[in-house]
Design an enzyme around this catalytic site. Structure first.
Site, mmCIF file in Angstrom:
data_model
loop_
_atom_site.group_PDB
_atom_site.id
_atom_site.type_symbol
_atom_site.label_atom_id
_atom_site.label_comp_id
_atom_site.label_asym_id
_atom_site.label_seq_id
_atom_site.Cartn_x
_atom_site.Cartn_y
_atom_site.Cartn_z
ATOM 1 N N GLU A 113 0.842 -1.188 0.000
ATOM 2 C CA GLU A 113 0.000 0.000 0.000
ATOM 3 C C GLU A 113 0.883 1.246 0.000
ATOM 4 O O GLU A 113 1.751 1.399 0.871
ATOM 5 C CB GLU A 113 -0.900 0.044 1.237
ATOM 6 C CG GLU A 113 -1.995 -0.994 1.270
ATOM 7 C CD GLU A 113 -2.945 -0.791 2.444
ATOM 8 O OE1 GLU A 113 -4.131 -1.121 2.297
ATOM 9 O OE2 GLU A 113 -2.503 -0.306 3.511
ATOM 10 N N CYS A 114 0.665 2.133 -0.939
ATOM 11 C CA CYS A 114 1.341 3.424 -1.015
ATOM 12 C C CYS A 114 2.862 3.260 -0.930
ATOM 13 O O CYS A 114 3.483 2.803 -1.879
ATOM 14 C CB CYS A 114 0.803 4.368 0.060
ATOM 15 S SG CYS A 114 1.115 6.115 -0.297
#
Length: 436
Positions: free
Chosen positions: A327-328
């Protein structure tokens, strides 16, 4: 029975977090049990709440979560004496289009739970106008009740007197006024506050804030302004599916942006979480059936990540047979390269073709609704997920199969589709809940 209070403000940067931490610690010193929550998609503040109260704090979000989920999460406050929900941005600030049960505004939570709002107002550069702002916030939405005001960063006793008189004339209670006090400012960086776990002196800083606030705010009056709260039974629990049974979770200063309610939901569903540190050149546990790399600050540690050969080779070996998701910041590390703020490119794990640059900074911020076009751990194609994106990195290349069709809160399609290659997937948004 517990009492509930929402701490909000007209805007960001006024002092909500500092006041929340100070009140929580001051009441804890008095022997009260304090439970904090964070309204909105902030993954940094809950750790500060936990440091102040000794109890885990979680996010509650009206755009991404349904009412049952929110009631389930706030149910952890039933054994507390006082429950504080810290808002985000300004009291009524949310997105233009309504989500699951609101726009993400702090006011949604205040109205839903029936908790009055304690406003933090910074009257710098004004005097009586501060009362007009407070009165406008009080009257803007009938279902939201104002408890009173704490003034922050007042310039002088005369300044305080002018503002107090105007607020009193408007029928708004003033619980205290805080003069400027640089010693209790919390350090910041580009994505918000420097994380609590990175600050060795955080306990002393919160204690100092508590002493300072206790000397200028009527703590008893604030406590009396909170609404006695009878928790409603939740019709549903957390609508979260764990990505696997035994989850290898990257967890250190570079990989720390993960919502507490997500980890709790995974455990509640029977999953086991096994943390490891990429910065310490550790690899995912060999017995795990999935690896999850959350967001954080890889751009601040890119050189170290690039030099940690054991971590990178171990993650590649893991991904040959088992799912890996980022994530990210975790997504960026799964990519081929990351260019830092000094325009130096660092080789990442190469599990995806993603190339990102922190040298070409542009803020990406907002809620995301994703319809999966390819599988990711725990979810099949077609699943709809709700999340939030916040980063400054620019995509230079995103050559792999798009993971999802991603929309912002207005329904517009965005370019940050995420990626999927073999057993590896990644997104720029942080997952908050499934859209059921």
């Amino acid at each position: 029975m517990p009492a509930g209070l929402v701490i909000s403000a007209p805007a960001s940067g006024v002092g909500k977090t500092t006041l929340t931490l100070a009140l929580a610690r001051a009441w804890r010193h008095r022997g009260l049990t304090v439970q904090c929550f964070k309204s909105g998609p902030d993954y940094i503040d809950p750790a500060f709440h936990a440091a102040a109260t000794g109890r885990a704090s979680v996010n509650i979000d009206s755009w991404a979560m349904d009412r049952g989920t929110i009631l389930h999460l706030v149910g952890r406050g039933t054994d507390a004496d006082i429950v504080l929900a810290e808002g985000s941005m300004g009291l009524f600030d949310g997105v233009a289009a309504r989500g699951v049960c609101g726009t993400g505004a702090t006011a949604d939570i205040a109205e839903m739970l029936g908790w009055p709002v304690l406003l933090v107002i910074d009257p710098s550069g004004q005097a009586q106008t501060a009362a007009a702002i407070a009165a406008g916030l009080r009257d803007y939405r009938p279902g939201v009740r104002l408890a009173g005001v704490v003034l922050n960063r007042v310039a002088s006793p005369r300044h305080e007197d002018l503002v107090r008189r105007a607020l009193n004339d408007s029928g708004i209670a003033v619980f205290g006024a805080l003069p400027r006090h640089a010693e209790i400012s919390l350090p910041k960086r580009h994505l918000g506050l420097v994380q609590a776990e990175e600050q060795a002196e955080i306990g002393k800083l919160i204690d100092e804030a508590a002493r300072f606030v206790a000397g200028h705010v009527d703590l008893d009056a604030v406590l009396r302004s909170a609404a006695v709260w009878s928790p409603q039974p939740a019709a549903s629990g957390l609508n979260v599916t764990p990505p696997g049974q035994r989850i290898a979770l990257a967890r250190d200063a570079a990989f720390s942006f993960v919502y507490p309610h997500m980890l709790e939901a995974w455990r509640a569903a029977g999953a086991e979480i096994v943390p490891f540190s990429p910065l310490a050149d550790e690899t995912p546990d060999a017995s795990a059936d999935v690896c999850w790399l959350p967001g954080g600050y890889p751009e601040l540690h890119a050189g170290r990540i690039a030099s940690n050969v054991r971590f990178r080779s171990g993650l590649r070996a893991f991904a040959e047979t088992r799912p890996v998701h980022g994530e990210c910041g975790g997504y960026m590390v799964l990519g081929a390269g990351l260019t830092d703020a000094e325009s130096v490119r660092h080789e990442m794990t190469g599990l995806l073709g993603l190339e990102t640059s922190f040298a070409k900074r542009r803020m990406h911020l907002g809620y995301r609704l994703a319809a999966l076009a390819a599988p990711m751990p725990g979810h099949r194609p077609g699943t709809r997920l709700r999340g939030h994106e916040f980063h400054y990195s620019t995509i230079l290349a995103q050559p792999d199969t798009p993971l999802a069709v991603v929309h912002d809160a207005t329904g517009a399609v965005i370019a940050e589709t995420g990626s999927q290659r073999g057993h590896v997937s990644g997104t720029f948004f942080h997952l908050i809940a499934e859209d059921r």
